[in-house]
Design a protein around this motif. Structure first.
Motif, short mmCIF file in Angstrom:
data_model
loop_
_atom_site.label_atom_id
_atom_site.label_comp_id
_atom_site.label_asym_id
_atom_site.label_seq_id
_atom_site.Cartn_x
_atom_site.Cartn_y
_atom_site.Cartn_z
N ALA A 135 0.35 -0.47 4.90
CA ALA A 135 0.91 1.13 4.50
C ALA A 135 -0.46 1.45 4.04
CB ALA A 135 2.14 1.79 4.00
N ALA A 187 -1.10 1.64 10.02
CA ALA A 187 -2.44 2.07 9.94
C ALA A 187 -3.69 2.72 11.37
CB ALA A 187 -3.77 0.69 9.33
N GLY A 209 1.14 -1.26 -0.44
CA GLY A 209 -0.42 -0.19 -0.12
C GLY A 209 0.88 1.13 0.23
N CYS A 210 1.80 1.10 -0.89
CA CYS A 210 2.56 2.24 -1.05
C CYS A 210 2.26 3.86 -1.90
CB CYS A 210 4.06 1.89 -1.97
SG CYS A 210 5.14 3.07 -1.81
N THR A 228 4.27 -2.01 -2.78
CA THR A 228 2.83 -2.61 -3.58
C THR A 228 1.71 -1.40 -3.92
OG1 THR A 228 1.37 -3.67 -1.93
CG2 THR A 228 3.76 -4.74 -3.21
N ARG A 229 1.11 -1.22 -5.01
CA ARG A 229 -0.35 -0.57 -5.06
C ARG A 229 -0.61 -0.71 -5.78
NH1 ARG A 229 0.52 5.73 -4.68
NH2 ARG A 229 -1.29 5.51 -5.28
N ARG A 230 -2.07 -0.37 -5.58
CA ARG A 230 -2.99 -0.97 -7.27
C ARG A 230 -2.27 -0.02 -8.84
NH1 ARG A 230 -8.33 -0.35 -4.65
NH2 ARG A 230 -7.11 0.97 -3.88
N HIS A 231 -2.06 1.22 -8.80
CA HIS A 231 -1.94 2.01 -9.45
C HIS A 231 -0.49 2.12 -9.82
CE1 HIS A 231 -5.70 3.21 -8.66
NE2 HIS A 231 -6.07 3.61 -9.40
N ASN A 263 1.10 7.91 0.24
CA ASN A 263 1.92 8.62 0.69
C ASN A 263 2.90 8.35 1.69
OD1 ASN A 263 0.50 10.55 -0.76
ND2 ASN A 263 -0.66 10.71 0.26
N LEU A 264 2.92 7.87 2.53
CA LEU A 264 3.17 7.36 3.90
C LEU A 264 4.37 5.89 2.79
CD1 LEU A 264 4.50 7.80 6.75
CD2 LEU A 264 2.05 6.89 7.73
N GLY A 265 3.95 4.98 2.33
CA GLY A 265 5.07 4.86 2.03
C GLY A 265 5.99 4.70 1.22
N1 LIG Z 1 0.35 10.54 6.50
C1 LIG Z 1 1.21 10.40 6.73
O1 LIG Z 1 1.47 11.38 7.53
C2 LIG Z 1 0.28 9.61 8.19
C3 LIG Z 1 0.44 9.50 9.61
C4 LIG Z 1 0.08 8.47 10.67
C5 LIG Z 1 -0.81 7.32 10.04
N2 LIG Z 1 -0.88 7.24 8.79
C6 LIG Z 1 -1.29 5.45 7.99
O2 LIG Z 1 -1.08 5.17 7.21
C7 LIG Z 1 -1.78 4.84 6.37
C8 LIG Z 1 -1.30 5.42 4.86
O3 LIG Z 1 -1.72 6.37 4.76
P1 LIG Z 1 -1.62 7.20 3.51
O4 LIG Z 1 -1.19 8.76 4.32
O5 LIG Z 1 0.34 6.96 2.99
O6 LIG Z 1 -2.60 6.65 2.12
P2 LIG Z 1 -2.71 6.76 0.99
O7 LIG Z 1 -1.64 7.96 0.41
O8 LIG Z 1 -3.77 6.54 0.53
O9 LIG Z 1 -1.73 4.92 0.35
C9 LIG Z 1 -2.49 3.69 0.61
C10 LIG Z 1 -2.59 3.03 -0.34
O10 LIG Z 1 -2.41 1.99 -0.33
C11 LIG Z 1 -3.01 1.72 -2.05
N3 LIG Z 1 -3.83 0.75 -1.81
C12 LIG Z 1 -5.00 0.39 -2.06
N4 LIG Z 1 -5.93 -0.70 -1.92
C13 LIG Z 1 -4.52 -1.61 -2.05
C14 LIG Z 1 -4.34 -3.34 -2.09
N5 LIG Z 1 -5.48 -3.93 -2.00
N6 LIG Z 1 -3.11 -3.29 -2.14
C15 LIG Z 1 -1.64 -2.82 -2.32
N7 LIG Z 1 -2.57 -1.31 -2.06
C16 LIG Z 1 -3.14 -0.69 -2.07
C17 LIG Z 1 -3.26 2.76 -2.31
O11 LIG Z 1 -3.03 2.80 -3.85
P3 LIG Z 1 -3.94 2.07 -5.07
O12 LIG Z 1 -5.01 2.69 -5.32
O13 LIG Z 1 -2.77 2.20 -6.16
O14 LIG Z 1 -3.61 0.62 -4.74
C18 LIG Z 1 -2.70 4.15 -1.17
O15 LIG Z 1 -1.97 4.66 -2.47
C19 LIG Z 1 -3.29 5.02 6.51
O16 LIG Z 1 -3.49 4.13 7.36
C20 LIG Z 1 -2.76 5.97 7.20
O17 LIG Z 1 -3.74 6.24 8.78
C21 LIG Z 1 -0.38 7.87 7.91
#
Ligand SMILES: NC(=O)c1ccc[n+]([C@@H]2O[C@H](COP(=O)([O-])OP(=O)(O)OC[C@H]3O[C@@H](n4cnc5c(N)ncnc54)[C@H](OP(=O)(O)O)[C@@H]3O)[C@@H](O)[C@H]2O)c1
Length: 265
Positions: A69, A97, A10-11, A35-38, A13-15
């Protein structure tokens, strides 16, 4: 950790911040699977030598560390998908998460898997995160690896899981509180004569300097305030006026409101 195979599932923003931190800290790109879908979004990582794919099961094969992630609402389905490929004693699973407990993660993973939960903040993007980490009750095997993983994003603090929601408020929501404080200072700066650009530069470095004073001197904020408050001076006049309007109280109440909200009160 440098020669480990690591999967970031789930790579987004954070990944991507984690992947960048790992590469910059010397982990071999060829050992990093993302990994991610896109997957097109990850093309620059593929060019650097990371394995980029959308097949989560394939990504975890032969890995030691699996980082979850995805968004919280994707965790359960994701773990149902990859759990058959997780081998207890081989894979360490670390989830970022928000709000997903280690008990939930443990219940969806093979018995005996080392499970960790972490709460970074968005300053991870510039490697200045404060990441709170906890281990599941079942054991801390792999805690050194997990600590070095999140150390690539900034500072790491180990906490009890019961404090994870409080850590989310103070560390992750905390970024937003500080941003609002900075914005208000800039607005004040414009009112007293600076253009927005200069006011921002002054405020940003002042906030960084204030934090650095506390970090390097381990002093109490109030003792640093005492140093800049001349009797009958302008600093104490401004500070007291802010307090008459509820400055400290508003912050404390806001933190409490976030905490109540996260706990569903
Ligand atoms: N951002 C932060 O600073 C922060 C801080 C603390 C905690 N968090 C936690 O960290 C996690 C990620 O946050 P984020 O901000 O990085 O979110 P994000 O940008 O939405 O990243 C999550 C990624 O997961 C991918 N995804 C969805 N379903 C999937 C699947 N079945 N297999 C593989 N990849 C999949 C999506 O990409 P595709 O649509 O391309 O698949 C998406 O890019 C969340 O749970 C959040 O609560 C984030």
């Amino acid at each position: 950790m440098k020669s480990m195979n690591i999967a970031i599932i789930g790579c987004g923003n954070l990944g991507m911040a984690l992947a960048r931190g790992l590469i910059d800290s010397g982990v071999q790109a060829s050992g990093i699977r993302l990994t991610r879908r896109h997957t097109d979004v990850l093309s620059s990582f593929a060019e650097e030598g990371c394995m980029v794919m959308s097949d989560n099961r394939k990504a975890i094969e032969g890995c030691s560390l699996v980082i979850l992630a995805v968004k919280p609402y994707n965790v359960e389905a994701l773990l149902q998908e990859i759990s058959p490929g997780i081998i207890a004693g081989q894979h360490i699973v670390a989830s970022v998460a928000t709000g997903i407990s280690t008990a939930t993660l443990v219940s969806l993973l093979p018995k005996g898997t080392s499970v960790f939960r972490a709460m970074p903040n968005t300053a991870a993007d510039v490697k200045e995160s404060l990441t709170c980490v906890c281990a599941s009750g079942s054991g801390r095997d792999g805690s050194e690896v997990v600590e070095s993983l999140f150390a690539v994003l900034g500072e790491v603090i180990w906490i009890e899981e019961a404090l994870m929601e409080a850590a989310t408020v103070l560390g992750a929501c905390g970024i937003a509180y500080v941003m609002r404080f900075i914005r208000a200072m800039v607005q004040g700066g414009i009112e007293i004569g600076f253009d927005a650009h200069t006011a921002s530069a002054i405020v940003q470095q002042t906030v960084r300097g204030a934090a650095q004073l506390l970090i390097e001197r381990s002093s109490h904020p109030e003792s640093e305030i005492d140093k800049v408050t001349t009797p009958k001076g302008c600093t104490i006049a401004g500070l007291n006026e802010m307090e008459h309007h509820g400055f400290s109280s508003a912050l404390i109440k806001g933190i409490k409101a976030s905490y109540d909200q996260i706990n569903g009160k």
